[in-house]
Design a protein around this motif. Structure first.
Motif, PDB file in Angstrom:
ATOM      1  N   TYR A   4       0.816  -1.211   0.000  1.00  0.00           N
ATOM      2  CA  TYR A   4       0.000   0.000   0.000  1.00  0.00           C
ATOM      3  C   TYR A   4       0.851   1.264   0.000  1.00  0.00           C
ATOM      4  O   TYR A   4       1.831   1.369   0.745  1.00  0.00           O
ATOM      5  N   VAL A   5       0.438   2.191  -0.829  1.00  0.00           N
ATOM      6  CA  VAL A   5       0.926   3.561  -0.752  1.00  0.00           C
ATOM      7  C   VAL A   5       0.217   4.213   0.432  1.00  0.00           C
ATOM      8  O   VAL A   5      -0.978   4.005   0.642  1.00  0.00           O
ATOM      9  N   MET A   6       0.950   4.987   1.197  1.00  0.00           N
ATOM     10  CA  MET A   6       0.373   5.602   2.401  1.00  0.00           C
ATOM     11  C   MET A   6       0.375   7.121   2.276  1.00  0.00           C
ATOM     12  O   MET A   6       1.378   7.733   1.912  1.00  0.00           O
ATOM     13  N   GLY A   7      -0.760   7.693   2.596  1.00  0.00           N
ATOM     14  CA  GLY A   7      -0.894   9.142   2.544  1.00  0.00           C
ATOM     15  C   GLY A   7      -1.263   9.711   3.898  1.00  0.00           C
ATOM     16  O   GLY A   7      -1.793   9.008   4.769  1.00  0.00           O
ATOM     17  N   TRP A   8      -0.953  10.985   4.062  1.00  0.00           N
ATOM     18  CA  TRP A   8      -1.378  11.724   5.254  1.00  0.00           C
ATOM     19  C   TRP A   8      -2.221  12.907   4.795  1.00  0.00           C
ATOM     20  O   TRP A   8      -1.876  13.595   3.815  1.00  0.00           O
ATOM     21  N   ARG A  24      -2.930   2.524  -5.205  1.00  0.00           N
ATOM     22  CA  ARG A  24      -2.516   3.463  -6.240  1.00  0.00           C
ATOM     23  C   ARG A  24      -1.675   4.576  -5.613  1.00  0.00           C
ATOM     24  O   ARG A  24      -1.826   4.892  -4.438  1.00  0.00           O
ATOM     25  N   TYR A  25      -0.833   5.185  -6.416  1.00  0.00           N
ATOM     26  CA  TYR A  25      -0.036   6.314  -5.972  1.00  0.00           C
ATOM     27  C   TYR A  25      -0.834   7.573  -6.256  1.00  0.00           C
ATOM     28  O   TYR A  25      -0.911   8.024  -7.396  1.00  0.00           O
ATOM     29  N   LEU A  26      -1.443   8.106  -5.234  1.00  0.00           N
ATOM     30  CA  LEU A  26      -2.351   9.241  -5.354  1.00  0.00           C
ATOM     31  C   LEU A  26      -1.742  10.463  -4.699  1.00  0.00           C
ATOM     32  O   LEU A  26      -1.383  10.437  -3.535  1.00  0.00           O
ATOM     33  N   ILE A  27      -1.678  11.530  -5.455  1.00  0.00           N
ATOM     34  CA  ILE A  27      -1.172  12.789  -4.916  1.00  0.00           C
ATOM     35  C   ILE A  27      -2.305  13.788  -4.880  1.00  0.00           C
ATOM     36  O   ILE A  27      -2.952  14.050  -5.886  1.00  0.00           O
ATOM     37  N   GLY A  28      -2.560  14.324  -3.706  1.00  0.00           N
ATOM     38  CA  GLY A  28      -3.547  15.387  -3.600  1.00  0.00           C
ATOM     39  C   GLY A  28      -4.975  14.941  -3.792  1.00  0.00           C
ATOM     40  O   GLY A  28      -5.853  15.749  -4.004  1.00  0.00           O
ATOM     41  N   GLU A  29      -5.215  13.642  -3.734  1.00  0.00           N
ATOM     42  CA  GLU A  29      -6.577  13.157  -3.893  1.00  0.00           C
ATOM     43  C   GLU A  29      -7.032  12.479  -2.614  1.00  0.00           C
ATOM     44  O   GLU A  29      -6.254  11.833  -1.935  1.00  0.00           O
ATOM     45  N   ALA A  30      -8.288  12.625  -2.328  1.00  0.00           N
ATOM     46  CA  ALA A  30      -8.817  12.062  -1.096  1.00  0.00           C
ATOM     47  C   ALA A  30      -9.511  10.731  -1.326  1.00  0.00           C
ATOM     48  O   ALA A  30     -10.176  10.242  -0.441  1.00  0.00           O
ATOM     49  N   SER A  31      -9.344  10.114  -2.501  1.00  0.00           N
ATOM     50  CA  SER A  31     -10.066   8.888  -2.804  1.00  0.00           C
ATOM     51  C   SER A  31      -9.289   7.641  -2.405  1.00  0.00           C
ATOM     52  O   SER A  31      -9.273   6.655  -3.122  1.00  0.00           O
ATOM     53  N   TYR A  32      -8.621   7.704  -1.267  1.00  0.00           N
ATOM     54  CA  TYR A  32      -7.931   6.536  -0.759  1.00  0.00           C
ATOM     55  C   TYR A  32      -8.954   5.510  -0.283  1.00  0.00           C
ATOM     56  O   TYR A  32     -10.031   5.840   0.194  1.00  0.00           O
ATOM     57  N   ASP A  33      -8.584   4.243  -0.365  1.00  0.00           N
ATOM     58  CA  ASP A  33      -9.516   3.177  -0.010  1.00  0.00           C
ATOM     59  C   ASP A  33      -9.704   3.029   1.492  1.00  0.00           C
ATOM     60  O   ASP A  33     -10.792   2.695   1.955  1.00  0.00           O
ATOM     61  N   TYR A  34      -8.648   3.219   2.258  1.00  0.00           N
ATOM     62  CA  TYR A  34      -8.707   2.951   3.695  1.00  0.00           C
ATOM     63  C   TYR A  34      -8.227   4.167   4.467  1.00  0.00           C
ATOM     64  O   TYR A  34      -7.258   4.819   4.075  1.00  0.00           O
ATOM     65  N   TRP A  35      -8.906   4.433   5.592  1.00  0.00           N
ATOM     66  CA  TRP A  35      -8.607   5.610   6.403  1.00  0.00           C
ATOM     67  C   TRP A  35      -8.492   5.236   7.865  1.00  0.00           C
ATOM     68  O   TRP A  35      -9.236   4.387   8.364  1.00  0.00           O
ATOM     69  N   GLY A  36      -7.572   5.911   8.562  1.00  0.00           N
ATOM     70  CA  GLY A  36      -7.504   5.814  10.005  1.00  0.00           C
ATOM     71  C   GLY A  36      -8.511   6.752  10.639  1.00  0.00           C
ATOM     72  O   GLY A  36      -9.173   7.540   9.955  1.00  0.00           O
ATOM     73  N   GLN A  37      -8.593   6.721  11.950  1.00  0.00           N
ATOM     74  CA  GLN A  37      -9.623   7.479  12.646  1.00  0.00           C
ATOM     75  C   GLN A  37      -9.231   8.928  12.912  1.00  0.00           C
ATOM     76  O   GLN A  37     -10.071   9.715  13.275  1.00  0.00           O
ATOM     77  N   GLY A  38      -7.989   9.284  12.724  1.00  0.00           N
ATOM     78  CA  GLY A  38      -7.549  10.654  12.938  1.00  0.00           C
ATOM     79  C   GLY A  38      -6.993  10.883  14.330  1.00  0.00           C
ATOM     80  O   GLY A  38      -7.419  10.261  15.308  1.00  0.00           O
ATOM     81  N   THR A  39      -6.043  11.785  14.402  1.00  0.00           N
ATOM     82  CA  THR A  39      -5.463  12.184  15.680  1.00  0.00           C
ATOM     83  C   THR A  39      -5.299  13.701  15.669  1.00  0.00           C
ATOM     84  O   THR A  39      -4.872  14.285  14.666  1.00  0.00           O
ATOM     85  N   LEU A  40      -5.670  14.344  16.771  1.00  0.00           N
ATOM     86  CA  LEU A  40      -5.721  15.809  16.819  1.00  0.00           C
ATOM     87  C   LEU A  40      -4.366  16.394  17.183  1.00  0.00           C
ATOM     88  O   LEU A  40      -3.746  15.999  18.174  1.00  0.00           O
ATOM     89  N   VAL A  41      -3.942  17.344  16.379  1.00  0.00           N
ATOM     90  CA  VAL A  41      -2.732  18.111  16.653  1.00  0.00           C
ATOM     91  C   VAL A  41      -3.135  19.559  16.867  1.00  0.00           C
ATOM     92  O   VAL A  41      -3.792  20.157  16.012  1.00  0.00           O
ATOM     93  N   THR A  42      -2.741  20.106  17.998  1.00  0.00           N
ATOM     94  CA  THR A  42      -3.036  21.502  18.314  1.00  0.00           C
ATOM     95  C   THR A  42      -1.717  22.234  18.548  1.00  0.00           C
ATOM     96  O   THR A  42      -0.928  21.824  19.397  1.00  0.00           O
ATOM     97  N   VAL A  43      -1.520  23.299  17.784  1.00  0.00           N
ATOM     98  CA  VAL A  43      -0.296  24.092  17.902  1.00  0.00           C
ATOM     99  C   VAL A  43      -0.667  25.450  18.482  1.00  0.00           C
ATOM    100  O   VAL A  43      -1.422  26.211  17.872  1.00  0.00           O
ATOM    101  N   SER A  44      -0.127  25.732  19.639  1.00  0.00           N
ATOM    102  CA  SER A  44      -0.439  27.006  20.300  1.00  0.00           C
ATOM    103  C   SER A  44       0.597  28.070  19.919  1.00  0.00           C
ATOM    104  O   SER A  44       1.768  27.773  19.701  1.00  0.00           O
ATOM    105  N   SER A  45       0.124  29.297  19.874  1.00  0.00           N
ATOM    106  CA  SER A  45       1.014  30.404  19.486  1.00  0.00           C
ATOM    107  C   SER A  45       1.721  31.005  20.682  1.00  0.00           C
ATOM    108  O   SER A  45       1.418  30.699  21.815  1.00  0.00           O
TER     109      SER A  45
END
Length: 121
Positions: free
Chosen positions: A31-35, A100-121
């Motif tokens: 699998y190609v992996m995207g973030w 597939r090698y997908l750049i800039g597309e959100a049509s990936y087959d499988y997704w993780g649940q997400g993790t929150l990143v908060t950057v404070s100023s």
């Protein structure tokens, strides 16, 4: 394949954070992996992608030079190293997998649940 993202948290601007995405199954290396990321009130945004072997990567202009994607196929994990973080990097970060090698597309087959990143100023 099932994906589990982790490593999010609160960090000050200029700091660093490393996200991990662990995959189940024995075919991770195929699998190609995207973030991707999604900030509050905004659409999901492509962050970067890594090839099956890990030999190639591609990044969105907004993170190029600050973020690095790597993978370890021996432990079925892909990483997102984030340096020089900015408040505008605040978002829920998702990993995704596709054959597939997908750049800039959100049509990936499988997704993780997400993790929150908060950057404070």
């Amino acid at each position: 394949v099932q994906l589990q993202a982790s490593g999010g948290g609160l960090v000050q601007a200029g700091g660093s954070l490393r996200l991990s995405c662990a995959a189940s199954g024995r075919t991770f290396s195929s699998y190609v992996m995207g973030w991707f990321r999604q900030a509050p009130g905004k659409e999901r945004e492509f962050v970067g992608v890594i090839t099956r072997s890990g030999g190639g990567t591609y990044y969105a202009d907004s993170v190029k030079g600050r973020f690095t994607i790597s993978r370890d196929n021996a432990v079925n994990t892909v990483y997102l190293q984030m340096n020089s973080l900015k408040p505008e990097d605040t978002a829920v970060y998702y990993c995704a997998a596709d054959r597939r090698y997908l750049i800039g597309e959100a049509s990936y087959d499988y997704w993780g649940q997400g993790t929150l990143v908060t950057v404070s100023s």
